[in-house]
Design a protein around this motif. Sequence first.
Motif, short mmCIF file in Angstrom:
data_model
loop_
_atom_site.label_atom_id
_atom_site.label_comp_id
_atom_site.label_asym_id
_atom_site.label_seq_id
_atom_site.Cartn_x
_atom_site.Cartn_y
_atom_site.Cartn_z
N ALA A 1 4.54 37.94 -38.05
CA ALA A 1 5.14 36.94 -37.16
C ALA A 1 4.34 36.84 -35.86
CB ALA A 1 6.59 37.32 -36.86
N ARG A 2 3.96 37.98 -35.31
CA ARG A 2 3.20 38.01 -34.06
C ARG A 2 1.89 37.23 -34.26
NH1 ARG A 2 4.04 43.14 -33.24
NH2 ARG A 2 2.17 43.80 -34.31
N GLU A 3 1.21 37.54 -35.35
CA GLU A 3 -0.06 36.88 -35.67
C GLU A 3 0.15 35.37 -35.85
OE1 GLU A 3 -3.06 38.07 -35.91
OE2 GLU A 3 -4.09 36.39 -36.91
N SER A 4 1.19 35.02 -36.55
CA SER A 4 1.44 33.60 -36.82
C SER A 4 1.79 32.83 -35.54
CB SER A 4 2.56 33.47 -37.84
OG SER A 4 2.86 32.11 -38.09
N PHE A 5 2.70 33.40 -34.74
CA PHE A 5 3.09 32.72 -33.50
C PHE A 5 1.87 32.58 -32.58
CE2 PHE A 5 7.53 34.54 -34.29
CZ PHE A 5 8.02 33.34 -34.77
N ALA A 6 1.02 33.61 -32.57
CA ALA A 6 -0.13 33.58 -31.66
C ALA A 6 -1.19 32.59 -32.11
CB ALA A 6 -0.73 34.98 -31.54
N THR A 7 -1.43 32.51 -33.41
CA THR A 7 -2.54 31.68 -33.87
C THR A 7 -2.09 30.28 -34.27
OG1 THR A 7 -2.31 32.55 -36.10
CG2 THR A 7 -3.89 33.65 -34.68
N THR A 8 -0.91 30.17 -34.86
CA THR A 8 -0.45 28.87 -35.37
C THR A 8 0.49 28.20 -34.39
OG1 THR A 8 -0.49 29.95 -37.52
CG2 THR A 8 0.49 27.77 -37.43
N GLY A 9 1.03 28.98 -33.48
CA GLY A 9 1.99 28.42 -32.53
C GLY A 9 3.41 28.55 -33.07
N TYR A 10 4.37 28.44 -32.18
CA TYR A 10 5.76 28.63 -32.57
C TYR A 10 6.24 27.56 -33.55
CZ TYR A 10 10.79 29.16 -32.27
OH TYR A 10 12.10 29.32 -32.59
N GLU A 11 5.91 26.31 -33.22
CA GLU A 11 6.43 25.20 -34.02
C GLU A 11 5.95 25.24 -35.46
OE1 GLU A 11 7.05 21.04 -32.24
OE2 GLU A 11 5.28 21.91 -31.31
N GLN A 12 4.64 25.51 -35.62
CA GLN A 12 4.03 25.44 -36.95
C GLN A 12 4.32 26.67 -37.80
OE1 GLN A 12 2.64 22.55 -37.77
NE2 GLN A 12 3.00 21.80 -35.68
N SER A 13 4.75 27.75 -37.17
CA SER A 13 5.03 28.95 -37.94
C SER A 13 6.33 28.77 -38.73
CB SER A 13 5.18 30.16 -37.00
OG SER A 13 3.98 30.40 -36.33
N THR A 14 6.32 29.20 -39.99
CA THR A 14 7.54 29.09 -40.80
C THR A 14 7.92 30.47 -41.34
OG1 THR A 14 6.34 28.73 -42.87
CG2 THR A 14 6.88 26.77 -41.57
N ILE A 15 9.20 30.63 -41.62
CA ILE A 15 9.68 31.86 -42.23
C ILE A 15 8.91 32.12 -43.53
CG2 ILE A 15 11.66 32.87 -43.46
CD1 ILE A 15 12.26 33.03 -40.60
N ARG A 16 8.69 31.05 -44.30
CA ARG A 16 8.02 31.19 -45.58
C ARG A 16 6.58 31.72 -45.41
NH1 ARG A 16 8.80 28.46 -50.62
NH2 ARG A 16 10.52 27.37 -49.64
N SER A 17 5.84 31.13 -44.46
CA SER A 17 4.45 31.56 -44.30
C SER A 17 4.38 32.98 -43.72
CB SER A 17 3.69 30.57 -43.41
OG SER A 17 4.22 30.58 -42.10
N ILE A 18 5.31 33.31 -42.84
CA ILE A 18 5.33 34.66 -42.27
C ILE A 18 5.68 35.68 -43.36
CG2 ILE A 18 6.60 36.18 -40.68
CD1 ILE A 18 6.78 33.67 -38.78
N ALA A 19 6.65 35.33 -44.21
CA ALA A 19 7.03 36.23 -45.30
C ALA A 19 5.84 36.45 -46.23
CB ALA A 19 8.21 35.64 -46.07
N ALA A 20 5.13 35.37 -46.55
CA ALA A 20 3.98 35.47 -47.45
C ALA A 20 2.92 36.39 -46.85
CB ALA A 20 3.41 34.08 -47.73
N ALA A 21 2.67 36.21 -45.55
CA ALA A 21 1.64 37.04 -44.90
C ALA A 21 2.06 38.50 -44.85
CB ALA A 21 1.38 36.51 -43.48
N ALA A 22 3.35 38.74 -44.79
CA ALA A 22 3.85 40.12 -44.73
C ALA A 22 4.02 40.72 -46.13
CB ALA A 22 5.18 40.16 -43.98
N GLY A 23 3.86 39.90 -47.16
CA GLY A 23 4.00 40.38 -48.53
C GLY A 23 5.45 40.64 -48.92
N VAL A 24 6.37 39.89 -48.35
CA VAL A 24 7.79 40.04 -48.71
C VAL A 24 8.36 38.66 -49.03
CG1 VAL A 24 8.06 42.03 -47.17
CG2 VAL A 24 8.67 39.74 -46.34
#
Lengths: 200, 200
Positions: free
Chosen positions: B18-41
């Motif tokens: 989530a930290r990585e996603s918010f920092a690089t993609t921004g708050y708006e573009q970050s999704t629960i789905r993409s964060i879950a995928a990046a975390a492997g859950v």
Amino acid sequence: MAFTERSAAARRAILAAARESFATTGYEQSTIRSIAAAAGVHSSMVIRYFGSKSDLFVATVANESPIPEVGDLDDFGARFARRFVEYWEGSDCAGPGALLRVAPTHQDAAEQVQAVFDRLIAGPVRVALAGDPDVERRVALLVATAVGFVYTRHILRLEPVASIPPEALVPALAATFQSHLTGPLAAEPAGRGDEGRGRE
Amino acid sequence: MAFTERSAAARRAILAAARESFATTGYEQSTIRSIAAAAGVHSSMVIRYFGSKSDLFVATVANESPIPEVGDLDDFGARFARRFVEYWEGSDCAGPGALLRVAPTHQDAAEQVQAVFDRLIAGPVRVALAGDPDVERRVALLVATAVGFVYTRHILRLEPVASIPPEALVPALAATFQSHLTGPLAAEPAGRGDEGRGRE
């Protein structure tokens, strides 16, 4: 009407139309063309008198400044605080509010904020504080405090800032502005600046 | 691994993603789905552990807070200023920076800013200042000052705030924070609050 009177009337009409447009339509959606139409003049006259849309915005804001003349520095904090709170609690701040709202994501709007601050506050305060070695830090503290209040109270509406009554806000802001301008600043950069004032 | 260890590892992986996603993609573009995928859950695990995207954001920020423990109030201003400047000059602030950038035009982001402030600063300061009749004004001044510095220096990049060296900023902020917390406040609302401190 003499030529200069006609041109003064046109300038006033353009400023009034611009103020109305910035306040109701927002900075981004306002165009030179629509402002000219509302003022009953040709676009080229707007450009001739004011330059670009952003210059026109600065002129509009400068024309009804939320910042009083610096004058006597020793009570500028109090005068600034009263006018600042009165302005932002009132209805005339919609245009500047719209500009500050879009400035974080629009570089040109941020540049207009810079131009407004330079013209209305940083410039006059630098003159008033000429010779003070900390003038840039004082200006920075002043500007950051003012911007902080507008963002927290009027744009983000963060609590508890948003709910403080204006009459409680004025003295707190007055003291803060005055301290930034003429109060003792913290220790020099080399120092730790944490002498701890203690509670009184 | 025991169940609790697995769940702690999953939480850490989600927070890191989530930290990585918010920092690089921004708050708006970050999704629960993409964060879950990046975390492997699975997304449902993100929801189960953290609730909504906005709750996840607050948890991410709270996890690497730019605000130290309040602790001893008498030097909290100095400790807060050092940590605050260090944090915003560093590279870990991209996520919170992205949130503050969109907050003026996105109500849900503004609500997250409120949640972060309540959790990290207003809450603890209210506890530390319990019984002080001016606690809300003190919290408001503190929050407005901190927000003002982030907007002027890092988001709008307004001069002269943007160019002040960090080592000159820390003592100025330390003194300002400390004064808001434990210094004498301006006259009561009924007063004019413009006694004028004069130059020293």
